[in-house]
Design a protein around this motif. Sequence first.
Motif, PDB file in Angstrom:
ATOM      1  N   VAL A  80      91.976 -15.068  15.474  1.00 26.26           N
ATOM      2  CA  VAL A  80      93.097 -15.743  16.133  1.00 26.26           C
ATOM      3  C   VAL A  80      94.402 -15.480  15.377  1.00 26.26           C
ATOM      4  CG1 VAL A  80      91.729 -17.563  17.234  1.00 26.26           C
ATOM      5  CG2 VAL A  80      92.494 -17.854  14.874  1.00 26.26           C
ATOM      6  N   PHE A  81      94.359 -14.510  14.482  1.00 28.51           N
ATOM      7  CA  PHE A  81      95.546 -14.144  13.710  1.00 28.51           C
ATOM      8  C   PHE A  81      96.266 -12.943  14.327  1.00 28.51           C
ATOM      9  CE2 PHE A  81      92.256 -15.747  10.763  1.00 28.51           C
ATOM     10  CZ  PHE A  81      92.883 -16.921  10.370  1.00 28.51           C
ATOM     11  N   ASN A  82      95.502 -12.026  14.875  1.00 33.38           N
ATOM     12  CA  ASN A  82      96.073 -10.788  15.409  1.00 33.38           C
ATOM     13  C   ASN A  82      95.851 -10.619  16.900  1.00 33.38           C
ATOM     14  OD1 ASN A  82      96.675  -9.742  12.643  1.00 33.38           O
ATOM     15  ND2 ASN A  82      94.437  -9.768  12.487  1.00 33.38           N
ATOM     16  N   LYS A  83      94.996 -11.439  17.502  1.00 32.69           N
ATOM     17  CA  LYS A  83      94.685 -11.321  18.923  1.00 32.69           C
ATOM     18  C   LYS A  83      94.868 -12.677  19.593  1.00 32.69           C
ATOM     19  CE  LYS A  83      91.100  -7.864  17.978  1.00 32.69           C
ATOM     20  NZ  LYS A  83      89.662  -7.554  18.076  1.00 32.69           N
ATOM     21  N   ARG A  84      95.486 -12.668  20.750  1.00 35.50           N
ATOM     22  CA  ARG A  84      95.658 -13.910  21.512  1.00 35.50           C
ATOM     23  C   ARG A  84      94.568 -13.985  22.573  1.00 35.50           C
ATOM     24  NH1 ARG A  84      99.483 -17.854  22.612  1.00 35.50           N
ATOM     25  NH2 ARG A  84      99.541 -18.615  24.756  1.00 35.50           N
ATOM     26  N   ALA A  85      93.679 -14.941  22.442  1.00 28.64           N
ATOM     27  CA  ALA A  85      92.580 -15.110  23.389  1.00 28.64           C
ATOM     28  C   ALA A  85      93.135 -15.534  24.746  1.00 28.64           C
ATOM     29  CB  ALA A  85      91.594 -16.144  22.869  1.00 28.64           C
ATOM     30  N   HIS A  86      92.681 -14.870  25.793  1.00 26.25           N
ATOM     31  CA  HIS A  86      93.134 -15.221  27.132  1.00 26.25           C
ATOM     32  C   HIS A  86      92.092 -14.761  28.142  1.00 26.25           C
ATOM     33  CE1 HIS A  86      94.169 -10.965  27.161  1.00 26.25           C
ATOM     34  NE2 HIS A  86      94.308 -11.048  28.471  1.00 26.25           N
ATOM     35  N   ILE A  87      92.260 -15.239  29.370  1.00 31.19           N
ATOM     36  CA  ILE A  87      91.417 -14.816  30.480  1.00 31.19           C
ATOM     37  C   ILE A  87      92.311 -14.086  31.472  1.00 31.19           C
ATOM     38  CG2 ILE A  87      89.797 -15.567  32.262  1.00 31.19           C
ATOM     39  CD1 ILE A  87      89.456 -18.161  30.715  1.00 31.19           C
ATOM     40  N   SER A  88      91.883 -12.931  31.915  1.00 34.87           N
ATOM     41  CA  SER A  88      92.676 -12.159  32.872  1.00 34.87           C
ATOM     42  C   SER A  88      92.779 -12.903  34.201  1.00 34.87           C
ATOM     43  CB  SER A  88      92.037 -10.792  33.107  1.00 34.87           C
ATOM     44  OG  SER A  88      90.800 -10.940  33.797  1.00 34.87           O
ATOM     45  N   ARG A  89      93.751 -12.489  35.009  1.00 31.80           N
ATOM     46  CA  ARG A  89      93.896 -13.125  36.325  1.00 31.80           C
ATOM     47  C   ARG A  89      92.624 -12.952  37.147  1.00 31.80           C
ATOM     48  NH1 ARG A  89      97.360 -15.439  39.613  1.00 31.80           N
ATOM     49  NH2 ARG A  89      97.307 -15.053  41.848  1.00 31.80           N
ATOM     50  N   TRP A  90      92.043 -11.753  37.117  1.00 31.34           N
ATOM     51  CA  TRP A  90      90.803 -11.558  37.850  1.00 31.34           C
ATOM     52  C   TRP A  90      89.697 -12.445  37.272  1.00 31.34           C
ATOM     53  CZ3 TRP A  90      88.298 -10.877  41.943  1.00 31.34           C
ATOM     54  CH2 TRP A  90      86.948 -10.583  41.935  1.00 31.34           C
ATOM     55  N   GLY A  91      89.673 -12.579  35.947  1.00 28.80           N
ATOM     56  CA  GLY A  91      88.675 -13.447  35.321  1.00 28.80           C
ATOM     57  C   GLY A  91      88.810 -14.883  35.793  1.00 28.80           C
ATOM     58  N   LYS A  92      90.056 -15.327  35.956  1.00 26.32           N
ATOM     59  CA  LYS A  92      90.279 -16.688  36.451  1.00 26.32           C
ATOM     60  C   LYS A  92      89.830 -16.825  37.909  1.00 26.32           C
ATOM     61  CE  LYS A  92      94.221 -17.410  33.372  1.00 26.32           C
ATOM     62  NZ  LYS A  92      95.699 -17.461  33.277  1.00 26.32           N
ATOM     63  N   LEU A  93      90.268 -15.881  38.730  1.00 25.99           N
ATOM     64  CA  LEU A  93      89.934 -15.968  40.149  1.00 25.99           C
ATOM     65  C   LEU A  93      88.429 -15.881  40.375  1.00 25.99           C
ATOM     66  CD1 LEU A  93      92.769 -13.720  41.637  1.00 25.99           C
ATOM     67  CD2 LEU A  93      92.609 -16.215  41.756  1.00 25.99           C
ATOM     68  N   SER A  94      87.752 -15.051  39.593  1.00 29.32           N
ATOM     69  CA  SER A  94      86.313 -14.886  39.786  1.00 29.32           C
ATOM     70  C   SER A  94      85.528 -16.124  39.393  1.00 29.32           C
ATOM     71  CB  SER A  94      85.820 -13.677  38.977  1.00 29.32           C
ATOM     72  OG  SER A  94      85.959 -13.909  37.584  1.00 29.32           O
ATOM     73  N   ARG A  95      86.120 -16.984  38.566  1.00 31.03           N
ATOM     74  CA  ARG A  95      85.437 -18.206  38.158  1.00 31.03           C
ATOM     75  C   ARG A  95      85.578 -19.330  39.184  1.00 31.03           C
ATOM     76  NH1 ARG A  95      85.347 -18.991  31.899  1.00 31.03           N
ATOM     77  NH2 ARG A  95      85.456 -16.843  31.149  1.00 31.03           N
ATOM     78  N   LEU A  96      86.566 -19.234  40.068  1.00 33.50           N
ATOM     79  CA  LEU A  96      86.863 -20.356  40.962  1.00 33.50           C
ATOM     80  C   LEU A  96      85.713 -20.737  41.883  1.00 33.50           C
ATOM     81  CD1 LEU A  96      90.614 -19.765  41.913  1.00 33.50           C
ATOM     82  CD2 LEU A  96      89.660 -21.354  40.225  1.00 33.50           C
ATOM     83  N   PRO A  97      84.993 -19.783  42.497  1.00 32.17           N
ATOM     84  CA  PRO A  97      83.881 -20.219  43.368  1.00 32.17           C
ATOM     85  C   PRO A  97      82.828 -21.042  42.634  1.00 32.17           C
ATOM     86  CG  PRO A  97      84.449 -17.941  43.809  1.00 32.17           C
ATOM     87  CD  PRO A  97      85.212 -18.332  42.571  1.00 32.17           C
ATOM     88  N   GLY A  98      82.481 -20.630  41.422  1.00 31.76           N
ATOM     89  CA  GLY A  98      81.501 -21.402  40.649  1.00 31.76           C
ATOM     90  C   GLY A  98      82.020 -22.775  40.276  1.00 31.76           C
ATOM     91  N   ILE A  99      83.314 -22.842  39.925  1.00 33.57           N
ATOM     92  CA  ILE A  99      83.917 -24.145  39.587  1.00 33.57           C
ATOM     93  C   ILE A  99      83.900 -25.043  40.826  1.00 33.57           C
ATOM     94  CG2 ILE A  99      86.039 -25.307  38.900  1.00 33.57           C
ATOM     95  CD1 ILE A  99      86.736 -22.728  37.304  1.00 33.57           C
ATOM     96  N   TRP A 100      84.277 -24.485  41.971  1.00 33.54           N
ATOM     97  CA  TRP A 100      84.276 -25.278  43.218  1.00 33.54           C
ATOM     98  C   TRP A 100      82.883 -25.826  43.495  1.00 33.54           C
ATOM     99  CZ3 TRP A 100      81.560 -24.566  47.790  1.00 33.54           C
ATOM    100  CH2 TRP A 100      81.938 -25.378  48.852  1.00 33.54           C
ATOM    101  N   TRP A 101      81.851 -25.012  43.319  1.00 31.50           N
ATOM    102  CA  TRP A 101      80.494 -25.456  43.609  1.00 31.50           C
ATOM    103  C   TRP A 101      80.060 -26.567  42.654  1.00 31.50           C
ATOM    104  CZ3 TRP A 101      77.292 -25.839  47.294  1.00 31.50           C
ATOM    105  CH2 TRP A 101      75.913 -26.061  47.076  1.00 31.50           C
ATOM    106  N   ARG A 102      80.393 -26.424  41.361  1.00 30.98           N
ATOM    107  CA  ARG A 102      79.993 -27.457  40.387  1.00 30.98           C
ATOM    108  C   ARG A 102      80.709 -28.777  40.673  1.00 30.98           C
ATOM    109  NH1 ARG A 102      80.224 -22.996  37.014  1.00 30.98           N
ATOM    110  NH2 ARG A 102      82.309 -23.492  36.258  1.00 30.98           N
ATOM    111  N   VAL A 103      82.004 -28.693  41.002  1.00 27.55           N
ATOM    112  CA  VAL A 103      82.749 -29.913  41.306  1.00 27.55           C
ATOM    113  C   VAL A 103      82.211 -30.564  42.577  1.00 27.55           C
ATOM    114  CG1 VAL A 103      85.015 -30.798  42.013  1.00 27.55           C
ATOM    115  CG2 VAL A 103      84.848 -29.185  40.112  1.00 27.55           C
ATOM    116  N   ARG A 104      81.890 -29.765  43.568  1.00 23.33           N
ATOM    117  CA  ARG A 104      81.365 -30.299  44.828  1.00 23.33           C
ATOM    118  C   ARG A 104      80.032 -30.984  44.606  1.00 23.33           C
ATOM    119  NH1 ARG A 104      78.344 -28.429  49.323  1.00 23.33           N
ATOM    120  NH2 ARG A 104      79.134 -29.209  51.310  1.00 23.33           N
ATOM    121  N   ARG A 105      79.166 -30.376  43.809  1.00 24.79           N
ATOM    122  CA  ARG A 105      77.851 -30.980  43.538  1.00 24.79           C
ATOM    123  C   ARG A 105      78.007 -32.283  42.761  1.00 24.79           C
ATOM    124  NH1 ARG A 105      73.664 -27.031  40.936  1.00 24.79           N
ATOM    125  NH2 ARG A 105      72.362 -28.836  41.331  1.00 24.79           N
ATOM    126  N   ALA A 106      78.969 -32.314  41.860  1.00 25.02           N
ATOM    127  CA  ALA A 106      79.174 -33.525  41.057  1.00 25.02           C
ATOM    128  C   ALA A 106      79.657 -34.676  41.912  1.00 25.02           C
ATOM    129  CB  ALA A 106      80.160 -33.243  39.933  1.00 25.02           C
TER     130      ALA A 106
END
Length: 314
Positions: A288-314
């Motif tokens: 975390v000194f030389n690299k900034r951890a992040h998630i790409s835009r595609w990485g974010k968008l690809s996670r949304l269906p799984g997040i939606w399903w988990r929230v819906r089930r909850a």
Amino acid sequence: MEFKVSSWERPLLARATQVRFPEPPETQIAKQDPSQLDRAYAYCEALTAAHSRSFHLASALLPPAKRRAARALYAFCRVTDDIVDQSRGEAAERLEAWRHQALRWDPPVEDRIALAWADARARFRVPESYAEQLIDGVARDLGQVRYATFEELAAYAYGVASTVGLMSMHIIGFSAPEAVPYAVKMGVALQLTNILRDVGEDWRAGRLYLPREEMIFFGIREEDLKRGDLSSRWRAFMRFQIDRNRRLYEEARPGIRLLDPDGRFAIGAAADLYAGILDAIEANDYDVFNKRAHISRWGKLSRLPGIWWRVRRA
């Protein structure tokens, strides 16, 4: 729904429940020029898009009225942060002037952020106390740049992040006061992720948010941070921090069920996308000194269906 309270949480919950709900003037909402408000909210939307892709994406999942109120909240927080980060000797004076402006019910129309924020607070009855606590929390950066214990750090995280969650909760709507402890814990989890991601950046700015007693336990010295030393001690220290951070997310997530249904997906997305930064830190071998951890835009968008399903089930 059982909620276990740790010793460090008790003073934070006391602060979270001591809130004021000052009523805006009866004419506050009705008297505003709709075109002026639209321009003010549009400015907040543009600022959010420019400075926080994750928040902009998560808030896009809200209904329109709540979406623009959430972005007005972000803009209010952004200005507060920038006053401290970008000002020099006059930061304390500028922050107090902003406190007065940001908490007015009738800010001048040329201050688009204050105008949108006043309208959002009025419409959703956002407690003034949380906005004041956030300003106080950000002000700590003017004098305190080291934290001895996790309890001290959690109190800081409450001021700069849990307060945002509590204000967001009022914008989204919630079914019971039992939602408050979950919002407090989620805010601490989000801020700890910020801290772990930004160790190098904060160090170069003269700030260190890692608890000193935990650094000592793992044999980490400030000289190691200066060198960006990726030793086995550092990796063990970071694994400990990330494991605790993930537990906080897991303990906070059940509170999403207490939010209004039309806001659950947005908050679930915000939490999971931010928690994903921890995965990125691990993928960077804890550098975390030389690299900034992040998630790409595609990485974010690809996670949304799984997040939606988990929230819906909850």
